[in-house]
Scaffold this motif. Structure first.
Motif, PDB file in Angstrom:
ATOM      1  N   LEU A  26       0.819  -1.207   0.000  1.00 27.92           N
ATOM      2  CA  LEU A  26       0.000   0.000   0.000  1.00 27.92           C
ATOM      3  C   LEU A  26       0.857   1.263   0.000  1.00 27.92           C
ATOM      4  CD1 LEU A  26      -2.751  -1.209   2.464  1.00 27.92           C
ATOM      5  CD2 LEU A  26      -3.159  -0.458   0.109  1.00 27.92           C
ATOM      6  N   ILE A  27       1.927   1.259   0.770  1.00 28.29           N
ATOM      7  CA  ILE A  27       2.824   2.418   0.773  1.00 28.29           C
ATOM      8  C   ILE A  27       3.408   2.628  -0.618  1.00 28.29           C
ATOM      9  CG2 ILE A  27       5.037   3.267   1.649  1.00 28.29           C
ATOM     10  CD1 ILE A  27       4.308   1.930   4.338  1.00 28.29           C
ATOM     11  N   ALA A  28       3.755   1.518  -1.284  1.00 26.65           N
ATOM     12  CA  ALA A  28       4.373   1.618  -2.609  1.00 26.65           C
ATOM     13  C   ALA A  28       3.397   2.126  -3.663  1.00 26.65           C
ATOM     14  CB  ALA A  28       4.916   0.254  -3.027  1.00 26.65           C
ATOM     15  N   THR A  29       2.093   1.918  -3.467  1.00 25.52           N
ATOM     16  CA  THR A  29       1.117   2.286  -4.495  1.00 25.52           C
ATOM     17  C   THR A  29       0.289   3.511  -4.129  1.00 25.52           C
ATOM     18  OG1 THR A  29      -0.459   0.679  -3.561  1.00 25.52           O
ATOM     19  CG2 THR A  29       0.943  -0.079  -5.368  1.00 25.52           C
ATOM     20  N   GLN A  30       0.642   4.184  -3.045  1.00 24.64           N
ATOM     21  CA  GLN A  30      -0.058   5.423  -2.692  1.00 24.64           C
ATOM     22  C   GLN A  30       0.246   6.506  -3.718  1.00 24.64           C
ATOM     23  OE1 GLN A  30       1.070   7.191   1.079  1.00 24.64           O
ATOM     24  NE2 GLN A  30      -0.957   8.095   1.374  1.00 24.64           N
ATOM     25  N   PRO A  43       0.574  10.477  -5.244  1.00 24.25           N
ATOM     26  CA  PRO A  43       1.182  11.681  -4.667  1.00 24.25           C
ATOM     27  C   PRO A  43       0.215  12.540  -3.862  1.00 24.25           C
ATOM     28  CG  PRO A  43       1.940  11.370  -6.919  1.00 24.25           C
ATOM     29  CD  PRO A  43       0.867  10.351  -6.690  1.00 24.25           C
ATOM     30  N   ASP A  44      -1.073  12.516  -4.179  1.00 22.16           N
ATOM     31  CA  ASP A  44      -2.015  13.345  -3.424  1.00 22.16           C
ATOM     32  C   ASP A  44      -2.490  12.667  -2.147  1.00 22.16           C
ATOM     33  OD1 ASP A  44      -3.713  11.413  -4.410  1.00 22.16           O
ATOM     34  OD2 ASP A  44      -4.991  12.777  -5.553  1.00 22.16           O
ATOM     35  N   GLY A  66       0.066  11.770   4.179  1.00 22.27           N
ATOM     36  CA  GLY A  66      -0.574  11.931   2.873  1.00 22.27           C
ATOM     37  C   GLY A  66      -2.035  11.547   2.891  1.00 22.27           C
ATOM     38  N   ALA A  67      -2.343  10.407   3.532  1.00 22.11           N
ATOM     39  CA  ALA A  67      -3.731   9.940   3.565  1.00 22.11           C
ATOM     40  C   ALA A  67      -4.619  10.877   4.370  1.00 22.11           C
ATOM     41  CB  ALA A  67      -3.783   8.531   4.148  1.00 22.11           C
ATOM     42  N   LEU A  68      -4.160  11.306   5.548  1.00 22.29           N
ATOM     43  CA  LEU A  68      -4.982  12.191   6.365  1.00 22.29           C
ATOM     44  C   LEU A  68      -5.161  13.549   5.698  1.00 22.29           C
ATOM     45  CD1 LEU A  68      -3.922  11.450  10.057  1.00 22.29           C
ATOM     46  CD2 LEU A  68      -5.526  10.257   8.558  1.00 22.29           C
ATOM     47  N   GLY A  69      -4.123  14.032   5.043  1.00 19.01           N
ATOM     48  CA  GLY A  69      -4.257  15.287   4.313  1.00 19.01           C
ATOM     49  C   GLY A  69      -5.342  15.201   3.252  1.00 19.01           C
ATOM     50  N   PHE A  70      -5.381  14.083   2.536  1.00 20.93           N
ATOM     51  CA  PHE A  70      -6.409  13.918   1.502  1.00 20.93           C
ATOM     52  C   PHE A  70      -7.796  13.870   2.131  1.00 20.93           C
ATOM     53  CE2 PHE A  70      -9.110  11.721  -1.500  1.00 20.93           C
ATOM     54  CZ  PHE A  70      -8.753  12.304  -2.712  1.00 20.93           C
ATOM     55  N   LEU A  71      -7.941  13.159   3.249  1.00 21.93           N
ATOM     56  CA  LEU A  71      -9.243  13.078   3.914  1.00 21.93           C
ATOM     57  C   LEU A  71      -9.728  14.457   4.338  1.00 21.93           C
ATOM     58  CD1 LEU A  71      -8.810   9.933   6.223  1.00 21.93           C
ATOM     59  CD2 LEU A  71      -9.981  10.069   4.015  1.00 21.93           C
ATOM     60  N   GLY A  92       1.177  21.872   6.862  1.00 23.37           N
ATOM     61  CA  GLY A  92       1.516  20.533   6.410  1.00 23.37           C
ATOM     62  C   GLY A  92       0.270  19.831   5.893  1.00 23.37           C
ATOM     63  N   LEU A  93       0.422  18.576   5.540  1.00 30.92           N
ATOM     64  CA  LEU A  93      -0.681  17.791   4.982  1.00 30.92           C
ATOM     65  C   LEU A  93      -1.234  18.418   3.700  1.00 30.92           C
ATOM     66  CD1 LEU A  93      -2.763  16.987   8.222  1.00 30.92           C
ATOM     67  CD2 LEU A  93      -0.982  15.594   7.177  1.00 30.92           C
TER      68      LEU A  93
END
Length: 812
Positions: free
Chosen positions: A381-385, A387-388, A438-443, A771-772
């Motif tokens: 999952l880390i490898a396929t995340q 950029p956003d 990255g994930a929390l920023g998108f959320l 950040g985020l």
């Protein structure tokens, strides 16, 4: 192969160059009635896949890059060199006497399947008939890309077996070529397409080439099944067929071992097949079984799970492990089956990686103590995340997208996996901070409305997605430094306190019908952030036709149970209890197997009327995994979850595999549809097995194993009063509680001009980067009295351009 065709194959000159001396086996004509270099009837009928009703799925724990499935007592799709790529339709058998009597064994309906132990993917299959008994033992070679079958025919000695093989190389039945040829003293039934080749070789008890008469043909015109249908015996012998939808057939002795191998060419596959046959089948079987027994021995099962559940848990653990890829460790597909496969050639979306299904399955591995496999999932999952910060809706194993929709729960789930591993001190050396950021920023940037819900269908705000995102924000904050951690928790608090405002309907005809005050709708239109009247908007009903719609407050689902499961609401919360009444009165089905629920009322994903296959529109059928989700509610509520586990067990297929859907109408024996039993949808569904494992392993602690302890500590089943409300271009809220500060969450530096007296006076504030990928501005709305209207405009801090809008919020 069950294919009829009225056109007889064209006659040809007698040519039988490749028949071995064994072609004179009793039960087969000494000279074929029709023999030729090329089979007639190109390109064959339109291809289909095998039924999704699987008895066994499996793979070897070794270098072998092969996965196999078994249904109706024969080998169905075999996958190579990745778990997403089926290479054959099926490999079955006919038993005949060469004089007109013949039977296709998969149609007998009498087969029995046994495995060495629960959760060991090696099968012994016995078919019985009044004239014979045919036994197969099936196991992959752990060291080679080869599937081995040991076949024994007992009974009437005038009978002999015939193998039928349907290549679908490259994941399709179109464009395959088939040939019967000699390779180093062996007759080989082979096929090729593009970069793939397969070979089927056979030896007798003395490891001598076992093929008698053999033939290649086109499905529906010159294949071996058609030969038997028209002539009552094997009378055709064609050396080549293709390109097209092709099939291979060959006569065998009564005791034989077959090797189905795959490679980059038919010669490469033949080398593997022959080398696999130069060993004792029993030794390969024992090696395969031993590797799986050792893997099971490392799981945390016996001390935590009631004895009555250990067998299905071990079976489910095997299903989870089997669906992992070997080229891309950690990637898992949704199912080694093709829903309604016997009506279509498309392999469908179940051979893709869905981040939600993947993490649901990985959390079950965590619950079993299979931390190595779960860490591989997290690394993948880390490898396929992206950029956003998000992941694709689904993707091929290598990370390229298939469907590109955005589902916020799929962005949240990987954070919850990282948290679950960290809570168990099982994260190892994996660095997760950048992934979490990255994930929390998108959320935060794009929530709380999701472009799609967890069923891939509809945009808006729904309780399941909210529960998952809020949990990820709180759990993910544990990995972050301040002030990012505080921002994540504050957004979580804001969303958690707003769930009922956004997703609960009150005073509707549905509420009155069931004596409910309020209930959670399936999905509220995003406009509900500004106006609760949006619950009266009409929303589309997928899989029901292009014009099908329903009022938002008239549609319910079981997704709200995630609020209780993750610790955001108590099980006795008033809206939860009211929604249970509405849901049970609307989408619950009591079957002979036990209670089960539809995804939502009006679902169209399932068989059509009369049990006809789903072809883009149909009638939704109930899902066993939702019975498991209801069991998790019982677990949290202090009730007994065992009845739900037992119901899931009764809904399984004959091999114990859990289906995606079960039948909900009167029995249709001709379509193999029975109440409370699998439909033609996917089986096994890995997510359903994961749900069973998580519920079974949660019994000991009486807490859902996928509940974050950080979330439980923060909320304890009820929301906290938020100190801030959060406004963004995706969440343009229109009201603000008194005493609550307002944060504007933006994606670029911005100058905010604001007023509380209709622009007679105004102030300005510049956002600050936090950040985020976020810019934040905080307005002192907590100091304003109720009834005041706060207005503001936005100007880019880079270009100076105004966005041209005047935004307003009412206090109180």
């Amino acid at each position: 192969m069950p294919i009829d065709h009225d056109d007889a194959p064209a006659s040809s000159t007698d040519l039988n160059r490749l028949q071995s001396p064994r072609a004179t086996l009793r039960g087969s004509p000494r000279t074929p009635r029709e023999a030729a270099e090329f089979a007639p009837g190109a390109p064959g009928m339109l291809p289909t896949w095998a039924s999704s009703a699987k008895d066994v799925v499996g793979t070897a724990l070794g270098p072998s890059r092969l996965w196999f499935t078994i249904g109706y007592g024969i080998v169905n799709e075999v996958y190579y060199p990745r778990v997403d790529l089926p290479q054959i339709r099926d490999l079955g058998f006919i038993v005949g006497d060469g004089e007109g009597f013949w039977v296709e064994v998969k149609r007998l309906g009498t087969h029995r399947v046994q495995t060495p132990d629960p959760g060991i993917p090696a099968a012994e299959i016995v078919h019985t008939h009044e004239r014979f008994r045919i036994r197969q033992r099936i196991a992959p070679d752990p060291k080679r890309d080869v599937l081995l079958i040991e076949l024994t025919l007992e009974g009437d000695e005038t009978l002999f077996p015939y193998a039928l093989l349907a290549p679908h190389l490259g994941g399709t039945g179109h464009g395959n070529t088939a040939t019967v040829y000699a390779e180093r003293g062996h007759t080989v039934l082979a096929a090729e397409q593009g970069p793939f080749g397969l070979a089927l070789a056979a030896v007798d008890e003395n490891q001598v080439d076992a093929w008698g008469m053999a033939s290649a043909g086109y499905v529906g015109s010159s294949d071996g099944w058609q030969d038997f249908k028209r002539n009552g015996c094997m009378s055709w012998s064609y050396r080549q067929a293709g390109p097209g939808n092709v099939a291979l057939m060959g006569q065998l002795p009564r005791r034989v071992t077959l090797a189905l191998a795959f490679g980059g060419s038919k010669e490469a596959a033949a080398t593997l097949a022959i080398s696999a046959l130069v060993q004792d089948f029993a030794a390969v079987w024992d090696d395969h079984v031993s590797r799986w027994r050792n893997w099971h021995a490392g799981l945390d099962i016996d001390g935590r799970i009631p004895e009555s559940l250990r067998e299905p848990v071990r079976l489910s653990a095997m299903v989870l492990r089997t669906h992992q890829d070997k080229t891309f460790p950690g990637a898992m597909v949704a199912s080694l089956s093709i829903p309604w496969g016997n009506s279509r050639d498309d392999i469908g979306g179940y051979h893709l990686v869905w981040p939600r299904d993947l993490v649901e399955s990985a959390l079950a591995l965590v619950a079993l103590g299979a931390f190595d496999e779960a860490r591989d999932v997290l690394r993948y999952l880390i490898a396929t995340q992206l950029p956003d910060g998000r992941w694709y809706q689904n993707q091929w194993l290598g990370g390229s997208p298939s469907w590109t929709g955005v589902q916020l729960d799929e962005v949240a789930w990987p954070v919850l996996l990282a948290s679950a591993l960290a809570e168990r001190d099982a994260l190892g050396d994996i660095k997760v901070v950048d992934m979490v950021r990255g994930a929390l920023g998108f959320l935060i940037r794009t929530g709380p409305s999701s472009d799609q819900d967890r069923w891939e269908e509809i945009s808006g705000i729904n309780a399941f997605t909210l529960a998952t995102c809020i949990s990820a924000l709180v759990a993910g904050a544990e990995f972050l430094d301040e002030p990012l951690a505080e921002i994540a928790r504050a957004v979580a608090d804001d969303w958690n306190a707003s769930i009922e405002d956004w997703t609960a309907a009150t005073g509707t005809p549905l509420a009155a019908r069931f004596g409910a005050e309020s209930y959670y709708v399936r999905c509220a239109p995003a406009r509900v952030l500004e106006d609760r009247g949006a619950l009266a908007d009409r929303i589309p009903m997928k899989n029901r036709g292009p014009d099908a719609e329903i009022v938002a407050f008239d549609q319910v689902s079981t997704g709200f149970l995630q609020l209780v499961r993750f610790g955001l609401r108590r099980p006795d919360h008033k809206v939860v209890l009211d929604t249970l009444k509405v849901v049970d009165g609307t989408i619950k089905v009591d079957t002979p197997s036990g209670p089960v629920w539809y995804r939502y009322n009006g679902d169209g994903y399932g068989e059509r009327e009369g049990g006809l296959p789903y072809l883009g529109d149909g009638i939704g059928r109930p899902w066993p995994l939702l019975t498991g989700e209801r069991g998790h509610y019982a677990l949290v509520a202090g009730a007994d979850p065992l009845p739900y586990l037992e119901a899931m067990r009764r809904m399984a297929g004959r091999g114990g595999l859990f289906p995606e859907q079960v039948w909900d109408r009167e029995a249709l024996p001709a379509a193999f549809l029975y109440p409370g039993k699998p439909t033609g949808a996917a089986m096994p569904l890995v997510w359903a097995h994961a749900e069973f494992v998580k519920l079974a392993t949660g019994l000991a602690g009486r807490v859902p194993v996928d509940q974050s302890s950080a979330v439980a500590r923060r909320y304890g089943g009820k929301p906290v009063v938020p100190r801030h409300r959060h406004w963004s271009r995706r969440a343009m809220i229109r009201r603000l509680p008194s005493g609550c500060a307002l944060r504007l969450v933006l994606e670029e530096p911005t100058v905010v001009r604001w007023t509380v007296d209709d622009w007679r006076q105004s102030g300005e504030i510049e956002t600050r980067a936090i950040g985020l990928g976020l810019e934040l501005a905080e307005l002192p709305a907590d100091q304003l009295p109720a009834g005041v209207v706060l207005r503001f405009t936005l100007r880019s801090g880079r270009s100076g351009a105004q966005d041209g809008r005047d935004y307003a919020l009412t206090i109180g």
